[in-house]
Design a protein around this motif. Sequence first.
Motif, mmCIF file in Angstrom:
data_model
loop_
_atom_site.group_PDB
_atom_site.id
_atom_site.type_symbol
_atom_site.label_atom_id
_atom_site.label_comp_id
_atom_site.label_asym_id
_atom_site.label_seq_id
_atom_site.Cartn_x
_atom_site.Cartn_y
_atom_site.Cartn_z
ATOM 1 N N TRP A 62 -18.615 -6.534 3.473
ATOM 2 C CA TRP A 62 -19.059 -7.905 3.409
ATOM 3 C C TRP A 62 -18.045 -8.793 4.115
ATOM 4 O O TRP A 62 -16.958 -8.359 4.474
ATOM 5 C CB TRP A 62 -19.291 -8.360 1.969
ATOM 6 C CG TRP A 62 -18.066 -8.470 1.137
ATOM 7 C CD1 TRP A 62 -17.302 -9.584 0.932
ATOM 8 C CD2 TRP A 62 -17.449 -7.427 0.380
ATOM 9 N NE1 TRP A 62 -16.253 -9.288 0.106
ATOM 10 C CE2 TRP A 62 -16.323 -7.969 -0.256
ATOM 11 C CE3 TRP A 62 -17.748 -6.084 0.169
ATOM 12 C CZ2 TRP A 62 -15.493 -7.222 -1.066
ATOM 13 C CZ3 TRP A 62 -16.917 -5.339 -0.640
ATOM 14 C CH2 TRP A 62 -15.811 -5.917 -1.256
ATOM 15 N N ASN A 63 -18.423 -10.032 4.274
ATOM 16 C CA ASN A 63 -17.577 -11.032 4.904
ATOM 17 C C ASN A 63 -17.340 -12.127 3.884
ATOM 18 O O ASN A 63 -18.264 -12.567 3.221
ATOM 19 C CB ASN A 63 -18.294 -11.595 6.137
ATOM 20 C CG ASN A 63 -17.445 -12.593 6.886
ATOM 21 O OD1 ASN A 63 -16.551 -13.205 6.341
ATOM 22 N ND2 ASN A 63 -17.743 -12.764 8.149
ATOM 23 N N GLN A 64 -16.098 -12.557 3.773
ATOM 24 C CA GLN A 64 -15.815 -13.671 2.879
ATOM 25 C C GLN A 64 -15.004 -14.725 3.621
ATOM 26 O O GLN A 64 -14.241 -14.415 4.522
ATOM 27 C CB GLN A 64 -15.093 -13.200 1.617
ATOM 28 C CG GLN A 64 -13.735 -12.585 1.838
ATOM 29 C CD GLN A 64 -13.172 -12.002 0.567
ATOM 30 O OE1 GLN A 64 -13.912 -11.544 -0.298
ATOM 31 N NE2 GLN A 64 -11.871 -12.020 0.447
ATOM 32 N N ASP A 66 -12.202 -17.660 3.236
ATOM 33 C CA ASP A 66 -11.163 -18.116 2.315
ATOM 34 C C ASP A 66 -11.132 -19.648 2.267
ATOM 35 O O ASP A 66 -11.940 -20.319 2.913
ATOM 36 C CB ASP A 66 -9.800 -17.530 2.677
ATOM 37 C CG ASP A 66 -9.281 -17.986 4.031
ATOM 38 O OD1 ASP A 66 -9.893 -18.876 4.641
ATOM 39 O OD2 ASP A 66 -8.255 -17.444 4.467
ATOM 40 N N SER A 71 -12.541 -16.436 8.257
ATOM 41 C CA SER A 71 -13.453 -15.346 7.916
ATOM 42 C C SER A 71 -12.669 -14.043 7.770
ATOM 43 O O SER A 71 -11.840 -13.717 8.623
ATOM 44 C CB SER A 71 -14.503 -15.216 9.014
ATOM 45 O OG SER A 71 -15.337 -14.135 8.761
ATOM 46 N N HIS A 72 -12.927 -13.314 6.693
ATOM 47 C CA HIS A 72 -12.279 -12.025 6.455
ATOM 48 C C HIS A 72 -13.348 -10.976 6.187
ATOM 49 O O HIS A 72 -14.214 -11.171 5.343
ATOM 50 C CB HIS A 72 -11.333 -12.091 5.249
ATOM 51 C CG HIS A 72 -10.217 -13.060 5.416
ATOM 52 N ND1 HIS A 72 -9.110 -12.796 6.175
ATOM 53 C CD2 HIS A 72 -10.051 -14.326 4.940
ATOM 54 C CE1 HIS A 72 -8.294 -13.836 6.145
ATOM 55 N NE2 HIS A 72 -8.854 -14.775 5.403
ATOM 56 N N TRP A 73 -13.277 -9.871 6.910
ATOM 57 C CA TRP A 73 -14.198 -8.769 6.705
ATOM 58 C C TRP A 73 -13.568 -7.801 5.724
ATOM 59 O O TRP A 73 -12.396 -7.454 5.842
ATOM 60 C CB TRP A 73 -14.501 -8.068 8.022
ATOM 61 C CG TRP A 73 -15.330 -8.924 8.913
ATOM 62 C CD1 TRP A 73 -14.888 -9.793 9.859
ATOM 63 C CD2 TRP A 73 -16.744 -9.027 8.900
ATOM 64 N NE1 TRP A 73 -15.942 -10.424 10.456
ATOM 65 C CE2 TRP A 73 -17.099 -9.970 9.889
ATOM 66 C CE3 TRP A 73 -17.756 -8.410 8.164
ATOM 67 C CZ2 TRP A 73 -18.419 -10.306 10.147
ATOM 68 C CZ3 TRP A 73 -19.063 -8.750 8.438
ATOM 69 C CH2 TRP A 73 -19.383 -9.692 9.413
#
Length: 182
Positions: A62-64, A66, A71-73
């Motif tokens: 998923w991608n979140q 912060d 964007s952090h995968w």
Amino acid sequence: RHPLATFFHLFFRVSAIVTYLFCDWFSNSFVACFVTILLLLSFDFWSVKNVTGRLLVGLRWWNQIDEDGKSHWVFEAKRVPAVAASTEAEARIFWLGLIICPVIWTTFFFSTLFSLKLKWLALVIAGISLQTANLYGYIHCKLGGQKTISRVTSRLFGTADVPKSERISEDGTEKHGKTGTR
């Protein structure tokens, strides 16, 4: 065993492909065909990403975003072997479906391009994008994200498990492998 998850892993994918191939036979409406295929591709993307990947092979991604808006995968794999969560046949079906369908959509891309049916091009590109995004995410999950990918590539080139400082000799040439051969 997860027969229902296995069924839906293939159902939406195959339905989108079959609908793309035979939609002109059943409907003269381009918009109806386009929307139907796009919905099937979206259902497939969601079900593979959120359900079948977890159940059949124990992987998820998923991608979140912060608090800073970056964007952090995130790529995740269960610590228990995937065979414990499902059968070997289900895992093979999962990976075959995940790999073969983007190839089929890529074939559709070239056939659409060369036959000059350009109105279908956006749909085919959407199919390639959704299918490839899931494939990319699950390959990262399987390999353990960026750290494992760099380990796999370093093993491929013979620099596995050797810190970078140990791979460079005093004269500046790179050593290959643990033995230090050049």
